[in-house]
Scaffold this active site. Structure first.
Site, short mmCIF file in Angstrom:
data_model
loop_
_atom_site.label_atom_id
_atom_site.label_comp_id
_atom_site.label_asym_id
_atom_site.label_seq_id
_atom_site.Cartn_x
_atom_site.Cartn_y
_atom_site.Cartn_z
N ASP A 156 -3.70 2.51 -5.32
CA ASP A 156 -2.27 2.25 -4.47
C ASP A 156 -2.16 1.15 -3.60
O ASP A 156 -1.53 1.00 -2.54
CB ASP A 156 -2.23 3.75 -3.70
CG ASP A 156 -2.93 3.41 -2.14
OD1 ASP A 156 -4.11 2.92 -2.24
OD2 ASP A 156 -2.41 3.82 -1.56
N GLU A 157 -3.00 0.01 -3.95
CA GLU A 157 -2.92 -1.19 -3.09
C GLU A 157 -2.93 -2.57 -4.16
O GLU A 157 -3.94 -2.51 -4.68
CB GLU A 157 -4.21 -1.05 -2.41
CG GLU A 157 -4.09 -1.28 -0.92
CD GLU A 157 -5.59 -1.23 -0.28
OE1 GLU A 157 -5.80 -2.09 0.41
OE2 GLU A 157 -6.22 -0.12 -0.45
N ASP A 206 0.76 -1.12 -0.04
CA ASP A 206 -0.14 0.08 -0.08
C ASP A 206 0.87 1.18 0.08
O ASP A 206 1.71 1.26 0.58
CB ASP A 206 -0.93 -0.06 1.35
CG ASP A 206 -1.91 1.15 1.18
OD1 ASP A 206 -3.13 0.69 1.63
OD2 ASP A 206 -1.64 2.12 1.11
#
Ligand code: TTP
Ligand code: MG
Length: 415
Positions: free
Chosen positions: A106-107, A12
């Site tokens: 973002d993960e 993340d």
């Protein structure tokens, strides 16, 4: 060494949007930065780590965040940039494993089972991935590694920012035990207080409870929480599966009440969402419309399509029908639309391309134009009539709603 039946890594990005802006503009480095609209309306999308000690963060109204941290620099979001960096990072993950499941910009989960030979022990894998991302992008990620998705995800959040937390499977249950119940997937604003009322405060409390007791009070979720608390989570990292839903919320610079005005905003959202649905090769089975009143009450109506849809025309048509189901007269400060229950296009064999052919052709052409010249090039005539154009100052909060629904995309969102 511990036996690892599977090696699941969760990565993340740290303060993603804010970190990107600090990278782009050296003046912002080391300073509290908020990403959000340049007005007192709307919500903060994220805060740099320098701003977080002031108690500001994602989904907080801008006015409140400014009050708490007046010295913060407010930067408007640049979604295209974040998207391209996200793609770059996902490509780096793909160098480590073919099993990369992106669950938001973002993960991602990365299944590294069987890759010790190439990358070393789990901790070494984590270090290498962090280093590869930093070398290529100057951005930090936090990484969790364990044998299940759930524990890997909790682990990546454990030591943010720039963290690396490895939880060997034999320690997973003990490692989870002291963590607060809100770390359980699916526990939010509604379930949290309910569990506390039963005297359950930590994940360990859930693990030690009788499964029948949990089922009695929580229904099906009881068994789900019990299994997670025991670090049991059979879900595989699925290659390429991304969002369960794609949505776009517009916090408006001017409140709206008239149906025509709301429809105009929905139209914009429909076009954005349909473009993203098609770009990912999805079709949507359902649509949700959200309106937020000026008292911050979030109202929601949703419905299934009679057959899977991927065009703005179909989205807008159902959304307009849904509008008639709201009985609140307004005014509203936020208009949002979400396409949910996404399927891969080729799996949705009922898709009647003939019937939607014309809309699709037109929209596919627009996709191409947008790709070449940017999203503001094509403005449909309908947007230019009536009470001015669609608010330029309203902020769009586009989001992918994720696999376990644990993510709140805006205040008052899902539990
Ligand atoms: P997060 O990973 O939740 O947050 P973050 O990366 O900013 O910070 P952290 O270090 O705690 O991971 O979300 C990633 C990006 O998604 C974030 O930078 C901004 C955006 N976002 C929204 O637009 N709305 C939201 O409600 C949230 C939570 C995030
Ligand atoms: Mg993040």
């Amino acid at each position: 060494m511990d036996a690892w039946p599977r090696i699941v890594l969760h990565a993340d990005m740290d303060a993603f949007y804010a970190a990107v802006e600090q990278r782009e503009n050296p003046d912002l480095r080391g300073k509290p930065v908020l990403i959000g609209p340049n007005s007192h309306r709307g919500v903060v999308l994220t805060a740099s780590y320098e701003a977080r000690p002031y108690g500001v963060g994602s989904a907080m109204p801008v006015a409140e965040a400014r009050r708490r941290c007046p010295q913060a620099v407010m930067v408007p979001p640049n979604f295209e940039l974040y998207q391209s960096i996200s793609q770059q990072v996902m490509d780096i993950f793909a160098d480590f494993s073919p099993y990369v499941e992106a669950i938001s910009l973002d993960e991602a989960f990365i299944d590294m089972t069987g890759a010790t030979h190439f990358f070393g022990a789990p901790a070494e894998m984590g270090r290498k991935i962090k280093e590869a991302v930093y070398d290529a992008t100057d951005l930090h990620i936090s990484v969790g590694v364990s044998s299940t998705k759930y524990v890997a995800k909790v682990a990546s959040a454990h030591d943010k920012p720039n963290g690396l937390t490895v939880v060997p499977p034999s320690h997973a249950k003990d490692w989870l035990a002291p963590q607060p119940i809100r770390r359980l997937w699916g526990v939010g604003k509604k379930t949290g207080p309910k569990l506390e009322a039963l005297g359950l405060y930590t994940i360990g409390d859930i693990a030690d409870a009788e499964p029948e007791y949990l089922s009695h009070h929580l229904g099906q979720s009881g068994a789900h929480f019990y299994n997670l608390a025991h670090a049991r989570d059979p879900r595989r990292v699925t290659r390429g599966r991304t969002a369960k839903s794609i949505g776009s919320d517009r916090t408006l610079s001017k409140d709206v009440s008239h149906k025509d005005d709301i429809v105009r905003h929905l139209h914009r959202s429909a076009e954005r969402i349909a473009r993203r649905v098609r770009a990912k090769g999805y079709v949507a089975n359902g649509l949700r419309v959200r309106l937020k009143t000026t008292e911050f009450e979030m109202l929601t109506r949703q419905r299934k399509f009679s057959k899977p849809a991927d065009t703005a025309t179909e989205f807008l048509k159902l959304a307009t029908t849904l509008l008639d189901e709201f009985d609140h007269p307004g005014p509203f400060r936020l208009v949002g639309m979400t396409a949910f229950d996404l399927d891969w296009q080729d799996e949705a064999n009922q898709l009647d391309l003939f019937e939607t052919g014309r809309d699709r052709d037109l929209e596919l052409t627009l996709d191409e134009v947008t790709k070449k010249f940017g999203s503001d090039t094509v403005v449909r005539a309908r947007d230019m009539t009536g009470h001015g154009t669609v608010s330029k100052n309203g902020v769009n909060l586009d989001y992918l709603d994720f696999v376990d629904g644990e993510r709140v995309s805006s205040p008052g969102g899902a539990d």
